[in-house]
Enzyme design. Structure first.
Site, PDB file in Angstrom:
ATOM      1  N   LYS A 176     -44.233   0.142  67.534  1.00  0.00           N
ATOM      2  CA  LYS A 176     -45.597   0.074  68.044  1.00  0.00           C
ATOM      3  C   LYS A 176     -46.048   1.411  68.592  1.00  0.00           C
ATOM      4  O   LYS A 176     -45.240   2.165  69.117  1.00  0.00           O
ATOM      5  CB  LYS A 176     -45.681  -0.943  69.159  1.00  0.00           C
ATOM      6  N   GLU A 179     -33.584 -12.152  66.747  1.00  0.00           N
ATOM      7  CA  GLU A 179     -33.529 -11.921  68.197  1.00  0.00           C
ATOM      8  C   GLU A 179     -34.274 -13.031  68.944  1.00  0.00           C
ATOM      9  O   GLU A 179     -35.000 -13.822  68.336  1.00  0.00           O
ATOM     10  CB  GLU A 179     -34.128 -10.556  68.552  1.00  0.00           C
TER      11      GLU A 179
HETATM   12  N1  PSU Z   1     -41.602  -5.224  70.303  1.00  0.00           N
HETATM   13  C1  PSU Z   1     -42.345  -6.329  70.033  1.00  0.00           C
HETATM   14  N2  PSU Z   1     -41.981  -7.513  70.547  1.00  0.00           N
HETATM   15  C2  PSU Z   1     -40.873  -7.630  71.311  1.00  0.00           C
HETATM   16  C3  PSU Z   1     -40.086  -6.455  71.576  1.00  0.00           C
HETATM   17  C4  PSU Z   1     -40.479  -5.289  71.044  1.00  0.00           C
HETATM   18  O1  PSU Z   1     -43.347  -6.248  69.346  1.00  0.00           O
HETATM   19  O2  PSU Z   1     -40.588  -8.743  71.762  1.00  0.00           O
HETATM   20  C5  PSU Z   1     -38.824  -6.594  72.366  1.00  0.00           C
HETATM   21  C6  PSU Z   1     -37.599  -6.473  71.452  1.00  0.00           C
HETATM   22  O3  PSU Z   1     -36.644  -7.430  71.868  1.00  0.00           O
HETATM   23  C7  PSU Z   1     -37.092  -5.074  71.744  1.00  0.00           C
HETATM   24  C8  PSU Z   1     -37.443  -4.943  73.186  1.00  0.00           C
HETATM   25  O4  PSU Z   1     -35.718  -4.921  71.488  1.00  0.00           O
HETATM   26  O5  PSU Z   1     -38.720  -5.544  73.315  1.00  0.00           O
HETATM   27  C9  PSU Z   1     -37.470  -3.512  73.656  1.00  0.00           C
HETATM   28  O6  PSU Z   1     -37.584  -3.499  75.026  1.00  0.00           O
HETATM   29  P1  PSU Z   1     -37.307  -2.156  75.846  1.00  0.00           P
HETATM   30  O7  PSU Z   1     -38.406  -1.231  75.442  1.00  0.00           O
HETATM   31  O8  PSU Z   1     -37.370  -2.560  77.282  1.00  0.00           O
HETATM   32  O9  PSU Z   1     -35.957  -1.683  75.412  1.00  0.00           O
END
Ligand code: PSU
Ligand code: MN
Length: 308
Positions: free
Chosen positions: A161, A27
């Site tokens: 997390k 990603e």
């Molecule tokens: N967790 C991390 N680093 C990140 C992300 C999540 O430790 O960069 C990013 C990933 O791309 C994940 C996104 O898909 O955040 C999720 O965001 P949201 O909660 O807005 O869907």
């Protein structure tokens, strides 16, 4: 327009596909919104290298100049790492960012979509999005979970997390039929720590073992992804009490500042780094590299299993 007009493969990825070599998707939101410069670009390159060392080919996904890009050059990585107005792209954002020719970094959800379109079934990341704490009121549930329910790509991660409600995240995955597999563990990892206090559905004792489960799932016609929980190496694990208290503080700040929606995760990640004096970033880098190792091996094993 046909699909091939929307995707541009790098030469390395194109050749790998032609030769039937295993490919691993990566990603790019982790580069643009997950880590600061220059650690972000350094980690992105290192992760690609680890995947090559396992005998697979990395395909970092992003949106550039009106195309889905599968496989990025060093220049492209720098651009994502440095540019200020890179859009965080999840499922809902793909059409607008492509048609308006903006630069977009793909989340887990969007990367899964790009991987499936590109014919790639293994994807390595840091952590997945999930059900946020307090989601009963905010309804903040990452689109990553819906994507895991419908898009057939295995996601290797260090769990979720604890800025998320891990229990509810696992409930959601169960409801949507997404297998949660522990790599050499029966515990679901919590990103910065190896044990969230919740179990996985099944433990995979090796890459081959996990490849077998995935191959059977997809041969049965059971569409959708799987979560492969790969715990952070012990030497980089954080103290659970310390990380909990930092997370509580960062979440309180986010609430006071009125941070919501897609800004939430990037805001919390950057505050955690500051509050831990860089420790969360070191752990983040270590776990992503470790996921690349496992994901590279899984892609090799799955390619072998599916060609038998
Ligand atoms: N967790 C991390 N680093 C990140 C992300 C999540 O430790 O960069 C990013 C990933 O791309 C994940 C996104 O898909 O955040 C999720 O965001 P949201 O909660 O807005 O869907
Ligand atoms: Mn969200």
């Amino acid at each position: 327009m046909e699909l091939k007009n929307y995707i541009v493969f790098s030469e390395e990825v194109m050749e790998a596909k032609k030769a039937g070599k295993p490919v691993v998707a990566l990603e790019s939101t982790i580069i643009s919104h997950g880590m600061p410069y220059p650690e972000n670009v350094k980690t992105a390159k290192r992760v690609e290298e680890i995947i090559r060392e396992q005998g697979a080919v990395p395909a970092t996904m992003a949106i550039m100049d009106g195309k889905i890009r599968a496989g990025l050059s060093e220049e492209d990585l720098e651009r994502l790492a440095k540019e200020q107005d890179v859009v965080k792209v999840s499922r809902r954002d793909l059409p607008a960012v492509l048609s308006q020719r903006k630069t977009g970094a793909t989340t887990v959800a969007a990367t899964m979509i790009c991987a499936e379109l590109a014919g790639v079934d293994v994807f390595v990341t840091g952590g997945i999005g999930g059900v946020h704490r307090g989601a009963a009121a905010t309804m903040d549930i990452s689109a990553d979970l819906q994507e895991l329910a419908k898009t057939s790509v295995a996601v290797v991660c260090a769990g979720a997390k604890s800025i998320l409600d891990i229990g509810l995240t696992l409930e959601y995955l169960e409801t949507h039929g997404v297998p949660v597999i522990g790599y050499k563990t029966d515990k679901f990892p919590a990103f910065y720590t190896r044990d969230s206090g919740f179990g996985v559905d099944v433990e995979g004792s090796s890459a081959e073992d996990i490849a077998e489960i995935l191959a059977v799932k997809w041969e049965l016609g059971l569409k959708g992804g799987a979560v492969i929980g790969n715990p952070v190496p012990e030497e980089f694990e954080m103290n659970p009490e310390q990380i909990e208290s930092i997370i509580a503080n960062a979440m309180k700040e986010a609430e006071e500042k009125g941070i919501s929606g897609k800004e939430t995760t990037p805001f919390l990640l950057s505050r955690l780094k500051e509050l831990s004096e860089g420790k969360t970033l070191d752990t983040n880098i270590a776990l992503v590299e470790n996921n690349a190792l496992t994901g590279g091996q899984l892609a090799v094993a799955l390619k072998k299993r599916r060609s038998e």
